[in-house]
Design a protein around this motif. Sequence first.
Motif, PDB file in Angstrom:
ATOM      1  N   GLY A 246       0.842  -1.187   0.000  1.00  0.00           N
ATOM      2  CA  GLY A 246       0.000   0.000   0.000  1.00  0.00           C
ATOM      3  C   GLY A 246       0.876   1.236   0.000  1.00  0.00           C
ATOM      4  O   GLY A 246       1.872   1.296   0.723  1.00  0.00           O
ATOM      5  N   VAL A 247       0.520   2.215  -0.814  1.00  0.00           N
ATOM      6  CA  VAL A 247       1.302   3.452  -0.912  1.00  0.00           C
ATOM      7  C   VAL A 247       0.377   4.624  -0.613  1.00  0.00           C
ATOM      8  O   VAL A 247      -0.605   4.841  -1.321  1.00  0.00           O
ATOM      9  CB  VAL A 247       1.930   3.607  -2.312  1.00  0.00           C
ATOM     10  N   VAL A 248       0.707   5.367   0.448  1.00  0.00           N
ATOM     11  CA  VAL A 248      -0.100   6.505   0.874  1.00  0.00           C
ATOM     12  C   VAL A 248       0.795   7.719   1.085  1.00  0.00           C
ATOM     13  O   VAL A 248       2.008   7.590   1.259  1.00  0.00           O
ATOM     14  CB  VAL A 248      -0.879   6.199   2.174  1.00  0.00           C
ATOM     15  N   SER A 249       0.174   8.885   1.080  1.00  0.00           N
ATOM     16  CA  SER A 249       0.908  10.109   1.358  1.00  0.00           C
ATOM     17  C   SER A 249      -0.068  11.196   1.760  1.00  0.00           C
ATOM     18  O   SER A 249      -1.268  11.107   1.480  1.00  0.00           O
ATOM     19  CB  SER A 249       1.703  10.550   0.123  1.00  0.00           C
ATOM     20  N   ASP A 250       0.458  12.210   2.402  1.00  0.00           N
ATOM     21  CA  ASP A 250      -0.291  13.428   2.693  1.00  0.00           C
ATOM     22  C   ASP A 250      -1.638  13.142   3.351  1.00  0.00           C
ATOM     23  O   ASP A 250      -2.681  13.646   2.929  1.00  0.00           O
ATOM     24  CB  ASP A 250      -0.432  14.263   1.417  1.00  0.00           C
ATOM     25  N   THR A 251      -1.587  12.353   4.420  1.00  0.00           N
ATOM     26  CA  THR A 251      -2.792  12.002   5.164  1.00  0.00           C
ATOM     27  C   THR A 251      -3.182  13.091   6.160  1.00  0.00           C
ATOM     28  O   THR A 251      -4.346  13.170   6.563  1.00  0.00           O
ATOM     29  CB  THR A 251      -2.587  10.671   5.900  1.00  0.00           C
TER      30      THR A 251
ATOM     31  N   ASN B 236       3.146   8.830  -7.136  1.00  0.00           N
ATOM     32  CA  ASN B 236       2.631   9.720  -6.106  1.00  0.00           C
ATOM     33  C   ASN B 236       1.184   9.284  -5.931  1.00  0.00           C
ATOM     34  O   ASN B 236       0.385   9.418  -6.867  1.00  0.00           O
ATOM     35  CB  ASN B 236       2.714  11.179  -6.541  1.00  0.00           C
ATOM     36  N   PRO B 237       0.827   8.761  -4.759  1.00  0.00           N
ATOM     37  CA  PRO B 237      -0.538   8.265  -4.579  1.00  0.00           C
ATOM     38  C   PRO B 237      -1.582   9.360  -4.405  1.00  0.00           C
ATOM     39  O   PRO B 237      -2.762   9.074  -4.237  1.00  0.00           O
ATOM     40  CB  PRO B 237      -0.419   7.426  -3.302  1.00  0.00           C
ATOM     41  N   GLY B 238      -1.155  10.613  -4.448  1.00  0.00           N
ATOM     42  CA  GLY B 238      -2.078  11.706  -4.180  1.00  0.00           C
ATOM     43  C   GLY B 238      -2.272  11.824  -2.676  1.00  0.00           C
ATOM     44  O   GLY B 238      -1.404  11.450  -1.892  1.00  0.00           O
ATOM     45  N   SER B 239      -3.410  12.321  -2.270  1.00  0.00           N
ATOM     46  CA  SER B 239      -3.694  12.517  -0.852  1.00  0.00           C
ATOM     47  C   SER B 239      -5.026  11.904  -0.482  1.00  0.00           C
ATOM     48  O   SER B 239      -6.015  12.090  -1.186  1.00  0.00           O
ATOM     49  CB  SER B 239      -3.720  14.015  -0.525  1.00  0.00           C
ATOM     50  N   MET B 240      -5.037  11.170   0.622  1.00  0.00           N
ATOM     51  CA  MET B 240      -6.300  10.658   1.160  1.00  0.00           C
ATOM     52  C   MET B 240      -7.130  11.785   1.736  1.00  0.00           C
ATOM     53  O   MET B 240      -8.345  11.703   1.793  1.00  0.00           O
ATOM     54  CB  MET B 240      -6.028   9.676   2.300  1.00  0.00           C
ATOM     55  N   ALA B 241      -6.467  12.827   2.201  1.00  0.00           N
ATOM     56  CA  ALA B 241      -7.134  13.864   2.977  1.00  0.00           C
ATOM     57  C   ALA B 241      -7.471  15.120   2.178  1.00  0.00           C
ATOM     58  O   ALA B 241      -8.587  15.623   2.252  1.00  0.00           O
ATOM     59  CB  ALA B 241      -6.254  14.239   4.160  1.00  0.00           C
ATOM     60  N   LEU B 242      -6.514  15.623   1.429  1.00  0.00           N
ATOM     61  CA  LEU B 242      -6.658  16.921   0.780  1.00  0.00           C
ATOM     62  C   LEU B 242      -6.186  16.868  -0.676  1.00  0.00           C
ATOM     63  O   LEU B 242      -5.168  17.469  -1.037  1.00  0.00           O
ATOM     64  CB  LEU B 242      -5.839  17.970   1.550  1.00  0.00           C
ATOM     65  N   PRO B 243      -6.922  16.170  -1.531  1.00  0.00           N
ATOM     66  CA  PRO B 243      -6.472  16.052  -2.926  1.00  0.00           C
ATOM     67  C   PRO B 243      -6.503  17.402  -3.639  1.00  0.00           C
ATOM     68  O   PRO B 243      -7.284  18.284  -3.299  1.00  0.00           O
ATOM     69  CB  PRO B 243      -7.470  15.076  -3.533  1.00  0.00           C
TER      70      PRO B 243
ATOM     71  N   SER C  19      -7.447  15.511  -8.638  1.00  0.00           N
ATOM     72  CA  SER C  19      -7.277  14.139  -8.146  1.00  0.00           C
ATOM     73  C   SER C  19      -8.392  13.807  -7.162  1.00  0.00           C
ATOM     74  O   SER C  19      -8.957  14.687  -6.523  1.00  0.00           O
ATOM     75  CB  SER C  19      -5.934  13.985  -7.421  1.00  0.00           C
ATOM     76  N   ASP C  20      -8.689  12.518  -7.046  1.00  0.00           N
ATOM     77  CA  ASP C  20      -9.643  12.038  -6.055  1.00  0.00           C
ATOM     78  C   ASP C  20      -8.905  11.689  -4.771  1.00  0.00           C
ATOM     79  O   ASP C  20      -7.699  11.445  -4.796  1.00  0.00           O
ATOM     80  CB  ASP C  20     -10.353  10.769  -6.571  1.00  0.00           C
ATOM     81  N   ARG C  21      -9.633  11.637  -3.656  1.00  0.00           N
ATOM     82  CA  ARG C  21      -9.053  11.111  -2.422  1.00  0.00           C
ATOM     83  C   ARG C  21      -8.693   9.656  -2.663  1.00  0.00           C
ATOM     84  O   ARG C  21      -9.522   8.901  -3.162  1.00  0.00           O
ATOM     85  CB  ARG C  21     -10.085  11.146  -1.300  1.00  0.00           C
ATOM     86  N   GLY C  22      -7.493   9.272  -2.306  1.00  0.00           N
ATOM     87  CA  GLY C  22      -7.149   7.878  -2.511  1.00  0.00           C
ATOM     88  C   GLY C  22      -5.713   7.541  -2.215  1.00  0.00           C
ATOM     89  O   GLY C  22      -4.973   8.313  -1.612  1.00  0.00           O
ATOM     90  N   PHE C  23      -5.340   6.371  -2.686  1.00  0.00           N
ATOM     91  CA  PHE C  23      -4.011   5.822  -2.481  1.00  0.00           C
ATOM     92  C   PHE C  23      -3.793   4.758  -3.544  1.00  0.00           C
ATOM     93  O   PHE C  23      -4.634   4.555  -4.420  1.00  0.00           O
ATOM     94  CB  PHE C  23      -3.862   5.267  -1.061  1.00  0.00           C
TER      95      PHE C  23
ATOM     96  N   LYS D  30      -9.786   4.706  -4.820  1.00  0.00           N
ATOM     97  CA  LYS D  30     -10.427   5.979  -4.478  1.00  0.00           C
ATOM     98  C   LYS D  30     -11.315   5.753  -3.267  1.00  0.00           C
ATOM     99  O   LYS D  30     -12.033   4.780  -3.198  1.00  0.00           O
ATOM    100  CB  LYS D  30     -11.225   6.500  -5.655  1.00  0.00           C
ATOM    101  N   ILE D  31     -11.225   6.686  -2.321  1.00  0.00           N
ATOM    102  CA  ILE D  31     -12.030   6.548  -1.101  1.00  0.00           C
ATOM    103  C   ILE D  31     -12.978   7.719  -0.942  1.00  0.00           C
ATOM    104  O   ILE D  31     -12.830   8.745  -1.528  1.00  0.00           O
ATOM    105  CB  ILE D  31     -11.150   6.386   0.152  1.00  0.00           C
TER     106      ILE D  31
END
Length: 156
Positions: A4-9, A124-131, A135-139, A155-156
């Motif tokens: 799993g790859v996440v960033s900017d949570t 770059n997985p984007g941001s789960m919190a503040l896309p 971009s959509d919220r996701g990872f 996408k979440i």
Amino acid sequence: MKIGVVSDTHRMTRFMDKAVPYLEECDLIIHAGDNYIDARYLYDATGVNVLAVVGNCDWDDAEDELFFEAGGKKFFVCHGDRYDVKYGTNMLQTKAERMGADVAVFGHSHVTHIETVNGILYINPGSMALPRGGSDRGFVILDIKEGKINVKEIKI
């Protein structure tokens, strides 16, 4: 191997909680910074080992870059702010090539970016919190089998 790859949570647990059912099926989670403390939250929620770097919004005394092997692939992980990734990946590409990486993971821009250049996969997985940037919220989940990497955006 699933990674799993996440960033900017950014400590927004309500969005991380939506990712937990996907991430708990992974063998490893990579967190590309902002906020480093969220790596501990994800570990506690999933029981999956999390490798993390600090970002420009972090005050933790932790690594700002990691280089390691997983699933037979060499990973270079950074937040991206020191490589000006909001303005392109040229500096990051130079570093990843010099390191001999197969995969370069970064964050910072809050914009999803998945691209292969000169045989190196940049994620770059984007941001789960503040896309940002549409971009959509996701990872991202990487599934490495028989030397090949399958990239799946969630996408979440």
